[in-house]
Enzyme design. Structure first.
Site, PDB file in Angstrom:
ATOM      1  CD  GLU A 228      14.232-128.317  43.708  1.00 22.11           C
ATOM      2  OE1 GLU A 228      14.506-128.103  44.921  1.00 22.11           O
ATOM      3  OE2 GLU A 228      13.289-127.786  43.130  1.00 22.11           O
ATOM      4  CB  CYS A 262      12.712-124.690  46.343  1.00 23.21           C
ATOM      5  SG  CYS A 262      13.219-124.588  44.621  1.00 23.21           S
TER       6      CYS A 262
END
Length: 466
Positions: A228, A262
């Site tokens: 990720e 993020c």
């Protein structure tokens, strides 16, 4: 400080919070390997009971846990309290996901049983980030332990103290020795762990490091790798009715956690000539309080994680200006020796916005002529984690959902709104199609399909000579 010691410091003051040895990868992997058979054979009910004891330990230590996260990351206390609560909540979510996505399924017909069960991979490495030093690695650790894996966990070198507290709470919960092992250090220790005799690696962090891990794993396709890796996320504003609500959504999307999520919006895309939203965003940004975690009144955001991170953001900001961007709010550093940054906004219309992930409080504005141009601008990135639309109707959102390239697509909500009860991940440079959160159960175990009968039977009835 010796060369073999890591020191963690408070980003707000520079004072030391924790110090300890680095390295020890080989010994940690050996401990995990030795513990793996016993933990894999531990009944699932027992593993669940230990996970629930960990949840109880986290809840009992919630205030101290939140305060430690705040001290080590600089995030406001109100925010770190939500992180501590998320760590506890992850346990029941993971138990449900384990049963749904990696449980047992049995069917029988014609005297033959069809069975689907799951096995752990063995020893899994977890590399954690600094922005959510408890919640994000915990999102790997809990499902991996429930699946029967043992773990070697290397937290970010910026946040080792939080990891130490987490490990101690697992031990308090009754997790056997060797099942969760902690190693500290920087990128060299991470590379050593990735190259060790492990069965897989679960990573949350930058695209640069994720790509390096993918190269390192190129010759070992038998090892699981879940990545990720962040994003350069677009937020499209179109057909707005409530400008103030839209401005609040933009500001939260862009600047929550000092821009160190993020899923933060990095690019605001809107119709050419529509200045009402921009003016409202600027006005609200000017009101944001930037301060230390325990200040009163509580700040909206704290510093970025370190002076080094602040230096990098200042370089990125200078690059946007050099590319022709028009500064609407400058990136201001309150103190040269500390990483407090006031949110910055720059209009990059017509100047090629950056496709780097500027991991901090920097928002780029891009103005477009029509809806098709807005979609094209939103997709003009190698990343694909989060995207959002504010405004419009259901038909507009359905078109945005269909044409956008992202793993998380929100409507009239901040881009950084995501549920632990849903999958979390992206495409392109944002991931490798192994979403985490609720779907972490998928990469923490592998399915075993079985056909079974209580006794031998049948035989070859055709194609035989008499």
């Amino acid at each position: 400080m010796s060369l073999a010691e890591l020191v963690s410091t408070d980003p707000c003051t520079g004072e030391a919070i924790w110090a300890g040895p680095v390295g020890g990868v080989a010994a940690a992997v050996a401990r995990a390997r030795a513990a793996a058979p016993g933990w894999a054979r531990t009944p699932l009910a027992k593993r669940i009971a230990i996970a629930r004891a960990f949840k109880a330990a986290v809840e009992a230590e919630a205030d101290g846990f939140a305060r430690l996260i705040a001290a080590e990351t600089g995030k406001p206390l109100w925010e770190t309290r939500t992180e501590a609560a998320s760590v506890a909540a992850k346990v029941e979510i993971s138990i449900t996901a384990q049963a749904e996505r990696a449980g047992e399924k049995l069917a029988e017909g014609g005297g033959v049983r069809q069975e689907l069960r799951h096995k752990p991979h063995g020893v899994l490495a977890v590399l954690g980030p600094y922005n959510f030093p408890a919640h994000l690695p915990n999102g790997h650790i809990v499902p991996a332990l429930l699946a029967g894996n043992t773990i070697v966990f290397k937290p970010s070198e910026q946040t080792p103290a939080v990891a130490e507290l987490m490990a101690s709470l697992w031990a308090q919960a009754g997790l056997p020795d060797g099942v969760l092992n902690l190693v500290h250090g920087g990128g060299d220790v991470g590379r050593e762990l990735a190259g060790a005799e492990i069965d897989g690696l679960l990573f949350t962090g930058s695209a640069h490091v994720g790509a390096a891990l993918a190269r390192q794993f190129a010759d070992t396709p038998h090892r699981i790798l879940a990545l990720e890796m962040g994003g350069n996320n677009p937020l499209v504003a179109w057909g707005l009715d409530d400008i103030d609500a839209a401005a609040a959504t933009v500001v939260q999307s862009a600047f929550l956690s000092a821009g160190q999520r993020c899923t933060n919006a990095r690019r605001l895309i809107l119709r050419q000539g529509d200045d009402r939203l921009v003016e409202a965003v600027l006005a609200l940004t000017d009101r944001l309080i930037v301060g230390a975690p325990f200040d009163e009144p509580q700040p909206f955001m704290g510093p970025v994680i370190s002076n080094s991170a602040a230096d990098g953001l200042e370089r990125g900001w200078a690059g946007l200006q050099a590319a022709g961007g028009r500064v609407l709010r400058p990136l201001v550093r309150a103190r040269a020796d500390r990483p407090f940054l006031f949110p910055a906004i720059i209009d990059m219309t017509g100047h090629g916005p950056s496709d780097d992930e500027l991991f901090g409080p920097v928002l780029q504005i891009i103005r477009v002529a029509d809806w098709d141009a807005a979609i094209a601008a939103a997709n003009a990135t190698r990343f694909g984690l989060a995207a959002g639309l504010i405004g419009g109707d259901v038909a507009r959102f359905d078109d945005f959902w269909a044409r956008s390239r992202a793993g998380i697509v929100n409507w009239n909500r901040p881009t950084n709104g995501a549920s632990s009860a849903a999958p979390f991940g992206g495409i392109g440079a944002s991931g490798n199609h192994r979403p985490s959160a609720y779907y972490a159960a998928d990469y923490c175990a592998f399915p075993v399909a079985t056909l079974a009968a209580d006794a031998l039977g049948g035989g070859i009835t055709t194609g035989l000579k008499p």
